[in-house]
Scaffold this active site. Structure first.
Site, PDB file in Angstrom:
ATOM      1  N   ASP A   1       7.358  -8.845  11.322  1.00  0.00           N
ATOM      2  CA  ASP A   1       7.436 -10.304  11.404  1.00  0.00           C
ATOM      3  C   ASP A   1       6.603 -10.764  12.595  1.00  0.00           C
ATOM      4  OD1 ASP A   1       8.092 -12.946  11.328  1.00  0.00           O
ATOM      5  OD2 ASP A   1      10.250 -12.682  11.539  1.00  0.00           O
TER       6      ASP A   1
ATOM      7  N   SER B   1       0.822  -1.219   0.000  1.00  0.00           N
ATOM      8  CA  SER B   1       0.000   0.000   0.000  1.00  0.00           C
ATOM      9  C   SER B   1       0.850   1.261   0.000  1.00  0.00           C
ATOM     10  CB  SER B   1      -0.937   0.073   1.209  1.00  0.00           C
ATOM     11  OG  SER B   1      -1.777  -1.037   1.267  1.00  0.00           O
TER      12      SER B   1
ATOM     13  N   ASP C   1       6.796 -17.048  13.543  1.00  0.00           N
ATOM     14  CA  ASP C   1       8.085 -17.707  13.727  1.00  0.00           C
ATOM     15  C   ASP C   1       7.910 -19.213  13.560  1.00  0.00           C
ATOM     16  OD1 ASP C   1       9.420 -15.279  14.442  1.00  0.00           O
ATOM     17  OD2 ASP C   1       8.496 -15.428  16.424  1.00  0.00           O
TER      18      ASP C   1
END
Length: 799
Positions: A322, A250, A325
């Protein structure tokens, strides 16, 4: 003879009746934008004015009536889309599309979104206004299901309509949270490459953020040894089978009064999402005495995710942090029901799920979970290898208050109330953009961020048994990247790396600086922005990075063996300004060269399968400029030529020759015919449009389009061996709100407001979108009433 005439007359009459009946039936499937309807449950009459583009302007005397009416009108245009979105998290796609989607259903069921939703809903305060308005919206959907016409897709798939519940709302939001995730494409691939090739190869990839590139600046005012196994991630192929679009990127920027011609905030946002038909957003303008929002809604979600009123505007981009994991798990050597932890052996949790399959038997499958999350081995073949690999996803591991966050954003009256709602959005990670009539501009990165032990990289599969690579703590929201009213007088986001806070750079899958450089370059160049100049900026198709990079590579080429045509095109490429117009030949030649540079650099070491996986990550985009600047590097050598070591210069020369040869094969020997419009096209695919005979009826396009990936007008595509750049994602809307004249703010959708192919609003904006045009987001009641294309009135039941 008379008998024959009678038979023919009967046959013709019967055929006419069948045709008439068919036309009547087809006409009955259209959405109803006019007239009067009884809506059970509303207290007073509601007027829905449809403008020339089918956008409802809903006038009600209270919020419950307004949201129930919204649910009805949203369903009559987008029920099929709502149906597909709610099915993803609970593994319901195979029931619609058959056995090909079983792998996708297994994967999403294993994520635990549906189970997490059940737990979340059981703890909701059913008396809260958020839940009350959500249920009113759902009542509107369900009344349409009970009384309205059935969309044609339900007939074609044989699917029965079923009522919606608040669980469906949360499941849709859960899918949205995962569709943003990039870790599932990247972490297993990087781990595999490290295990196969060694650290020297992996260390030369653009894994971490380059501090020399442009990062988003924060601004806060002060108030008083890895495990090894052979793993292959096929999550990409599972996601590609989804019949709904995924969120990918975006742009947004918000200009302070000091940067604008009229001295008021200007807000711009174009979220980048995979193109599909219907398009993602449903626009609706909802007005009551105590509430007004012009908003953009996901199918089946009551509160808008992008919205504005006369006081404030908000939108989003992807944060790209992030939040997933992966962990290697160690199974007990003599008891396969246990796995190792730092405090001893624990029992795997076993989960059984059923999947209904169209034209087939119900599939029963089991998977196991650890403390980290589901073990992905043998779930749709996503992870290959003997060592168990589990996935830890932040979305399902903390309290789910996302809907409370959306409700708080939509009902906020000012910047302080708005900010209070943001910590409730824990996943997906979003850059929330804000501007208001008082002159405030702001950007907040919303996500539940956490700290890992020093030297632990979450870009690789971690050791799940040692206890030394676990999360240490969650960070307070005040630590998240943000900027409120910065002295440079604007905020922006282009999915690029945000700067550090408290000495910590948050790990993520950030996109390269290309769009960010261009946005900052343009915003810094003037202080008299208005609606017109801002709208032109959203359509900008110039790359500030690509010309510099190609110009450096051209210097490496030995031009002595080149033909006159090749020299002419090289000279044009050397002087190219990076603009992607339809008639550009340099644009096409550049991308062919870029693909072959990547192919000739990486495919020999990675192999074809992993190379294609690499091209599906943000990592490859980040590596293009980073890698080509490296004069020496281990990846340049082609390991299949054992008698020599290739250099960057040789790879560049070979890639140019390969690109030229492929262009001649595709478009002929005359380079003047190698124009961007022949290769760069946009088609909006409908799930039913995969059937070739129905493609023209359901799909919209294709259209040649300007732009490319990682320019402001971001028309992105997948690199593959075809050499065609079929646009797969881009602006899901372009919207600009000018607080100096908010009633004349503008936007556009990629296709149209309705998802019903029989509606006149199914694709009426498609050519406007391709041509870079806009339409007004009307807010003035008198203008809305005077120019309305139709009026739908909801009356309360007499009961």
């Amino acid at each position: 003879m008379k008998k024959l005439k009678k038979v023919l007359l009967v046959l013709i009459s019967t055929l006419c009746l069948v045709v008439i009946g068919l036309l009547i039936f087809i006409n009955s499937l259209k959405p109803d934008y006019n007239g009067k309807k009884t809506l059970s449950g509303i207290q007073t009459e509601v007027n829905v004015f449809y403008d020339a583009y089918g956008i409802p302007h809903i006038y009600a005397n209270n919020k419950e009536d307004a949201f129930q009416s919204l649910g009805y009108v949203h369903a009559q245009d987008r029920l099929w889309q709502m149906e597909l979105l709610r099915r993803i998290a609970k593994g319901g796609l195979s029931e619609v599309f058959g056995k090909d989607l079983v792998g996708t259903d297994k994967f999403f069921l294993s994520l635990g979104i549906d189970d997490y939703t059940t737990e979340t809903v059981s703890n909701l305060d059913m008396e809260s206004e958020m839940v009350t308005l959500s249920n009113a919206y759902l009542d509107g959907i369900n009344q349409f299901i009970a009384e309205g016409p059935t969309p044609v897709e339900f007939y074609l798939t044989g699917l029965e309509k079923e009522p919606f519940s608040i669980e469906d709302v949360y499941n849709t939001m859960g899918y949205m949270a995962f569709s943003f995730a990039m870790a599932h494409k990247t972490d297993p691939l990087l781990t595999n490459l490290r295990n196969q090739l060694g650290d020297e190869y992996v260390n030369e990839l653009a894994i971490e953020s380059d501090t020399s590139t442009l990062w988003i600046k924060n601004f806060k005012k002060t108030v008083s040894d890895s495990l090894k196994t052979n793993i292959t991630a096929n999550v990409t192929s599972v996601m590609e089978k989804l019949p709904v679009p995924k969120f990918v990127g975006s742009n947004s920027w918000v200009l302070s009064p000091e940067k604008t011609k009229n001295g008021k905030v200007i807000f711009a946002n174009d979220p980048h999402i995979e193109f599909a038909q219907p398009s993602v957003w449903y626009e609706a303008h909802v007005i009551t005495p105590e509430y007004e929002k012009y908003g953009y809604h996901l199918a089946g979600v009551p509160f808008p995710i992008l919205a504005h009123d006369r006081n404030l505007a908000f939108g989003l981009t992807m944060f790209e942090n992030d939040d997933i994991d992966f962990y290697f798990e160690e199974t007990h050597p003599s008891d396969s029901t246990k796995y190792k932890t730092e405090s001893g052996w624990k029992n795997y949790e076993y989960v059984t799920k059923n999947i209904k399959v169209k034209d087939g038997e119900t599939t029963i499958f089991k998977y196991k979970k650890t403390r980290h999350g589901p073990v992905l081995n043998n779930i749709a073949d996503q992870i290959k290898g003997e060592t168990p690999i589990s996935m830890s996803w932040i979305y399902t591991q903390v309290d789910n208050e996302i809907m409370k966050g959306l409700y708080g954003m939509c009902t906020a009256k000012d910047i302080d109330e708005f900010k209070k709602a943001l910590p409730k959005i824990h996943a997906p990670g979003l850059n929330i953009m804000y501007g208001d009539a008082k002159g405030n501009v702001a950007w907040w990165a919303t996500a539940k961020l956490y700290q890992m032990p020093d030297s632990v990289s979450t870009k690789f599969v971690l050791n799940g048994a040692s206890g030394e690579e676990e999360r240490l703590d969650y960070l307070d929201f005040s630590e998240n990247p943000s900027a409120i009213n910065p002295p440079w007088n604007y905020v922006y986001s282009a999915n690029n790396q945000p700067d550090s806070i408290s000495g910590m750079v948050y790990p993520g899958y950030y996109l390269p600086e290309n769009r960010a450089v261009r946005i900052v370059e343009l915003l810094s160049s003037k202080d008299d922005w208005d609606l017109e100049s801002t709208s032109k900026m959203t359509l900008d198709i110039t790359s500030p990075i690509n010309p510099k990079m190609v110009s450096e590579l051209i210097k490496l080429l030995d031009i002595t063996p080149l033909s006159n045509d090749q020299l002419v095109q090289l000279d044009a490429l050397k002087n190219w300004d990076g603009t992607y117009t339809l008639e550009s030949t340099s644009a096409l030649l550049y991308h062919r060269c870029e693909y072959y540079v990547l192919k000739n650099t990486f495919e020999d070491e990675m192999g074809t399968e992993q190379f294609n996986q690499f091209l599906a990550t943000h990592l490859f985009k980040r590596h293009i400029a980073f890698g080509t600047r490296k004069e020496k590097g281990i990846w340049w050598d082609n390991i299949t030529t054992k008698d020599k070591v290739e250099t960057r210069d040789e790879i560049a020369l070979k890639s140019f020759a390969d690109a030229w040869k492929s262009l001649v094969a595709d478009f002929g020997p005359d380079p003047s015919e190698w124009t961007w419009d022949k290769a760069h096209t946009l088609e909006h695919p409908h799930p039913i449009g995969q059937v070739e005979s129905l493609r023209k009826f359901f799909n919209v396009g294709p259209y040649p389009v300007e732009g490319t990936q990682e320019v402001i007008n971001n028309m992105s595509f997948k690199y593959d061996s075809t050499g065609l750049y079929r646009v797969s994602s881009g602006p899901s809307t372009r919207r600009i709100i000018d607080f100096s004249d908010v009633e004349n703010s503008i936007s556009i959708l990629p296709t149209g407001q309705s998802g019903n192919p029989l509606s006149k609003y199914y694709k009426d904006q498609a050519e406007l979108f391709v041509n870079g045009e806009f339409r007004k987001m009307m807010m003035n009641k008198e203008e809305i009433e005077e120019t309305a294309a139709s009026l739908l009135v909801f009356k309360p039941s007499k009961e």
